[in-house]
Design a protein around this motif. Structure first.
Motif, PDB file in Angstrom:
ATOM      1  N   LEU A   1       0.835  -1.196   0.000  1.00 14.19           N
ATOM      2  CA  LEU A   1       0.000   0.000   0.000  1.00 14.19           C
ATOM      3  C   LEU A   1       0.870   1.247   0.000  1.00 14.19           C
ATOM      4  O   LEU A   1       0.631   2.195  -0.765  1.00 14.19           O
ATOM      5  CB  LEU A   1      -0.932   0.011   1.215  1.00 14.19           C
ATOM      6  CG  LEU A   1      -1.831   1.256   1.330  1.00 14.19           C
ATOM      7  CD1 LEU A   1      -2.783   1.356   0.142  1.00 14.19           C
ATOM      8  CD2 LEU A   1      -2.602   1.246   2.647  1.00 14.19           C
ATOM      9  N   ASP A   2       1.898   1.269   0.835  1.00 19.20           N
ATOM     10  CA  ASP A   2       2.785   2.428   0.895  1.00 19.20           C
ATOM     11  C   ASP A   2       3.582   2.581  -0.400  1.00 19.20           C
ATOM     12  O   ASP A   2       3.780   3.699  -0.893  1.00 19.20           O
ATOM     13  CB  ASP A   2       3.743   2.304   2.081  1.00 19.20           C
ATOM     14  CG  ASP A   2       3.050   2.507   3.416  1.00 19.20           C
ATOM     15  OD1 ASP A   2       1.889   2.974   3.420  1.00 19.20           O
ATOM     16  OD2 ASP A   2       3.659   2.187   4.454  1.00 19.20           O
TER      17      ASP A   2
ATOM     18  N   TYR B   1       1.180   7.746  -6.898  1.00 14.02           N
ATOM     19  CA  TYR B   1       0.378   8.842  -6.355  1.00 14.02           C
ATOM     20  C   TYR B   1      -0.067   9.812  -7.449  1.00 14.02           C
ATOM     21  O   TYR B   1       0.620  10.056  -8.429  1.00 14.02           O
ATOM     22  CB  TYR B   1       1.130   9.584  -5.245  1.00 14.02           C
ATOM     23  CG  TYR B   1       2.321  10.407  -5.665  1.00 14.02           C
ATOM     24  CD1 TYR B   1       2.205  11.765  -5.948  1.00 14.02           C
ATOM     25  CD2 TYR B   1       3.586   9.836  -5.740  1.00 14.02           C
ATOM     26  CE1 TYR B   1       3.300  12.534  -6.306  1.00 14.02           C
ATOM     27  CE2 TYR B   1       4.695  10.593  -6.101  1.00 14.02           C
ATOM     28  CZ  TYR B   1       4.554  11.939  -6.384  1.00 14.02           C
ATOM     29  OH  TYR B   1       5.645  12.696  -6.747  1.00 14.02           O
ATOM     30  N   TRP B   2      -1.291  10.293  -7.271  1.00  6.02           N
ATOM     31  CA  TRP B   2      -1.952  11.259  -8.159  1.00  6.02           C
ATOM     32  C   TRP B   2      -2.210  10.671  -9.554  1.00  6.02           C
ATOM     33  O   TRP B   2      -2.464  11.392 -10.501  1.00  6.02           O
ATOM     34  CB  TRP B   2      -1.157  12.559  -8.251  1.00  6.02           C
ATOM     35  CG  TRP B   2      -1.452  13.498  -7.115  1.00  6.02           C
ATOM     36  CD1 TRP B   2      -1.670  13.164  -5.812  1.00  6.02           C
ATOM     37  CD2 TRP B   2      -1.559  14.929  -7.165  1.00  6.02           C
ATOM     38  NE1 TRP B   2      -1.888  14.285  -5.048  1.00  6.02           N
ATOM     39  CE2 TRP B   2      -1.822  15.384  -5.859  1.00  6.02           C
ATOM     40  CE3 TRP B   2      -1.435  15.860  -8.187  1.00  6.02           C
ATOM     41  CZ2 TRP B   2      -1.985  16.730  -5.540  1.00  6.02           C
ATOM     42  CZ3 TRP B   2      -1.585  17.212  -7.870  1.00  6.02           C
ATOM     43  CH2 TRP B   2      -1.864  17.642  -6.574  1.00  6.02           C
ATOM     44  N   GLU B   3      -2.179   9.348  -9.673  1.00 10.62           N
ATOM     45  CA  GLU B   3      -2.488   8.702 -10.954  1.00 10.62           C
ATOM     46  C   GLU B   3      -3.857   8.018 -10.940  1.00 10.62           C
ATOM     47  O   GLU B   3      -4.163   7.238 -11.841  1.00 10.62           O
ATOM     48  CB  GLU B   3      -1.386   7.701 -11.321  1.00 10.62           C
ATOM     49  CG  GLU B   3      -0.052   8.365 -11.600  1.00 10.62           C
ATOM     50  CD  GLU B   3       1.030   7.385 -11.991  1.00 10.62           C
ATOM     51  OE1 GLU B   3       0.811   6.588 -12.930  1.00 10.62           O
ATOM     52  OE2 GLU B   3       2.100   7.395 -11.347  1.00 10.62           O
ATOM     53  N   GLY B   4      -4.663   8.314  -9.903  1.00  7.88           N
ATOM     54  CA  GLY B   4      -6.036   7.834  -9.906  1.00  7.88           C
ATOM     55  C   GLY B   4      -6.247   6.467  -9.316  1.00  7.88           C
ATOM     56  O   GLY B   4      -7.195   5.769  -9.690  1.00  7.88           O
ATOM     57  N   HIS B   5      -5.436   6.075  -8.331  1.00  7.36           N
ATOM     58  CA  HIS B   5      -5.555   4.749  -7.721  1.00  7.36           C
ATOM     59  C   HIS B   5      -5.966   4.776  -6.243  1.00  7.36           C
ATOM     60  O   HIS B   5      -6.401   3.753  -5.707  1.00  7.36           O
ATOM     61  CB  HIS B   5      -4.211   4.007  -7.797  1.00  7.36           C
ATOM     62  CG  HIS B   5      -3.726   3.743  -9.178  1.00  7.36           C
ATOM     63  ND1 HIS B   5      -4.126   2.666  -9.923  1.00  7.36           N
ATOM     64  CD2 HIS B   5      -2.844   4.430  -9.959  1.00  7.36           C
ATOM     65  CE1 HIS B   5      -3.531   2.680 -11.105  1.00  7.36           C
ATOM     66  NE2 HIS B   5      -2.750   3.752 -11.155  1.00  7.36           N
ATOM     67  N   ARG B   6      -5.804   5.905  -5.563  1.00  7.39           N
ATOM     68  CA  ARG B   6      -5.739   5.873  -4.101  1.00  7.39           C
ATOM     69  C   ARG B   6      -7.046   5.458  -3.421  1.00  7.39           C
ATOM     70  O   ARG B   6      -7.031   4.670  -2.485  1.00  7.39           O
ATOM     71  CB  ARG B   6      -5.290   7.238  -3.575  1.00  7.39           C
ATOM     72  CG  ARG B   6      -4.894   7.223  -2.097  1.00  7.39           C
ATOM     73  CD  ARG B   6      -3.751   6.282  -1.819  1.00  7.39           C
ATOM     74  NE  ARG B   6      -3.261   6.401  -0.443  1.00  7.39           N
ATOM     75  CZ  ARG B   6      -2.287   5.662   0.068  1.00  7.39           C
ATOM     76  NH1 ARG B   6      -1.694   4.743  -0.673  1.00  7.39           N
ATOM     77  NH2 ARG B   6      -1.894   5.840   1.318  1.00  7.39           N
TER      78      ARG B   6
END
Length: 536
Positions: free
Chosen positions: A468-469, A476-481
């Protein structure tokens, strides 16, 4: 993995009058006067209409960036990626926006209502794209081709176009599956306008998406082959979406499918894709050239295919026109007359990295005077993300209308994600993979990130929490979080908090029903077949 389809897309955008800055100069027949028999009269017509399906991912309407074919939403907010990004990032620990536009504060605080205009926009955009694909499939049946004297190699080509169209539809149904769970369901087999669409349940939609992706696999181009063009869905994209689907199967259906996630991520890994040596260059304006990490992209062009979403939004919304308190200058990011200043991180994201300057882990480059978010409305609260730039790897700025629009393509799928899917699925007990390979794949990412061969590599079996980390650091900021936090049981509840989660500065618990977004009220009123998701 050729670059030609980006050029084809740009020129087809002009033909279809999709460029706002050119639309008044073009003397074209209005779209509603072009019947199907005209549009699909030739093999070239079928390819042009396929391009229209792809273009709909990166643009807002057939008549330019000042218009939207999704009603009830300002055209500037209405492209697919901007809506999808907001639904996946603003509601999580990775991003916050200080704009006061109706609906944005609700997303920042994870307190959205059933009338949230951005969620309604995403829902409508996905259904719009599905509707276009359904029409394409109705017009490309064997009977239709025969009636238009399209045979032989031309008919074979159209069969591949159909497979690509079905992939694009499957992708949008995955978006609805992930975000809304139980959407209305229509295929090319349904008569247009005869009855209201019926609602499909989440597990059944999972099965449908899975079956579609498996059914079209043989008709798609093989990665690396002569007929696999950059920007078009091929077998690699198909396998990548299946791997993502299976990684989240327990959330979607209640039944884990980690073995299947290993199977399909392994297919992608073995298909000839390679990591770009430079993480930074993945997010620069020439990332369509010689980049064998990206599997499928939304293609953007700062002159021929513009809108105020996509990577134009990701770049401009992080910076001011002139130097701000963070020292960011718009010209350095390839948008010299841009800079809207709104998006920042919450402190949880930069905390994943050893520092915020990228001098250790090169992926984590953040700027700003203050990492903590004490007030969402303060543009200096939260660091700014410098990941996306409308500048080439050689340092030049591409041509751009008004110095605002981006030519940076956005990867819907790239190899790095498949490495992480494989590793997480192994850590979760999936069969057919092994810890040794999982470590190898992670260490390839970390070697690139740290610029060394040993100092920051991992040597022991990895926990699921590590993945997860690491996904946070890599993707990050690619639409997965949002999807990731839900899979880990950390989105709803109080197990994991971030600033203003639930509307409270220190963060508070979210009820479990918020793992799904609501069906928009407007569609519930229009379609009596639909039942609202639990809790709304």
């Amino acid at each position: 993995m050729k670059n030609s389809f980006k050029i084809i897309l740009a020129s087809a955008v002009l033909v279809l009058s999709l460029n706002a800055c050119k639309k008044d100069a073009l003397n074209l027949t209005p779209t509603n006067d072009v019947t199907a028999d005209i549009a699909y009269a030739t093999p070239a017509g079928y390819k042009q209409q396929l391009v229209r399906l792809y273009a709909n991912y990166g643009l807002t309407s057939p008549s330019g960036s000042d218009n939207s074919d999704v009603g009830g939403l300002n055209s500037g907010f209405a492209d697919f990626l901007r809506l999808f990004w907001a639904s996946q990032e603003l509601v999580t620990d990775e991003a916050v926006c200080n704009w006061g536009d109706t609906g944005i504060p609700e997303l920042d605080n994870a307190t959205w209502s059933t009338d949230n205009q951005f969620l309604r926009g995403l829902y409508s955009r996905s259904i719009s794209q599905i509707t276009l694909v359904n029409d394409y499939l109705r017009q490309s049946t064997a009977d239709k081709l025969a009636s238009r004297n399209i045979t032989g190699a031309d008919a074979t080509n159209v069969a591949r176009y159909r497979a690509e169209a079905r992939f694009l539809r499957a992708y949008q149904y995955w978006v609805l599956l992930d975000a809304f769970g139980n959407p209305p369901f229509v295929t090319e087999a349904d008569e247009i306008g005869k009855v209201n669409p019926k609602q499909i349940q989440r597990a059944a939609l999972f099965t449908y998406v899975e079956s579609e992706l498996k059914a079209i696999e043989g008709d798609l181009a093989t990665p690396g082959s002569a007929d696999s063009e950059y920007g078009r869905a091929n077998k690699g994209a198909d396998w990548a979406l299946l791997a993502r689907l299976y990684l989240n199967a327990q959330v979607y259906t209640g039944t884990a499918k980690y073995t299947e996630a290993i199977t399909y991520s392994s297919k992608v890994i073995a298909a000839g894709y390679t990591l770009n040596p430079s993480y930074a260059n993945l997010f620069k304006a020439d990332n369509n050239i010689g980049n064998t990490e990206n599997i499928l992209t939304i293609n953007y062009d700062g002159v021929n295919g513009t809108n105020f979403g996509g990577t134009t939004f990701l770049i401009n919304a992080a910076i001011y026109t002139s130097a701000d308190a963070a020292g960011m200058v718009a010209g350095e990011y390839g948008v010299p007359n841009g800079g809207w200043a709104g998006n920042r991180t919450r402190q949880n994201l930069p905390a994943l990295f050893p520092n915020t300057t990228g001098s250790i882990d090169q992926r984590g480059v953040f700027v700003g005077p203050k990492a903590t978010v004490d007030a969402i409305s303060d543009p200096n609260d939260g660091l700014k993300v410098t990941k996306f730039k409308n500048v080439t790897s050689g340092g030049t700025t591409p041509a751009s209308i008004n110095g605002i629009f981006s030519s940076l393509d956005f990867a819907l799928f790239r190899l790095a994600e498949q490495y992480l899917i494989y590793g997480e699925a192994v850590a979760r007990g999936g069969s057919g993979g092994n810890v040794t390979d999982a470590l190898t794949y992670v260490n390839k990412l970390r070697q690139r990130a740290y610029g060394n061969t040993s100092g920051n590599l991992v040597a022991a079996a990895l926990t699921t929490d590590f993945y997860l980390d690491e996904r946070g650091r890599e993707l990050y900021w690619e639409g997965h979080r949002r999807t990731d936090l839900i899979r880990y049981g950390k989105f709803a509840g109080s197990t994991y908090l971030w600033p203003f989660k639930g509307g409270v500065k220190a963060g508070t618990s979210l009820p479990a029903y918020r793992n799904l977004y609501p069906i928009p009220n407007a569609d519930l009123i229009a379609n009596p077949n639909l039942v609202q998701n639990t809790g709304y």
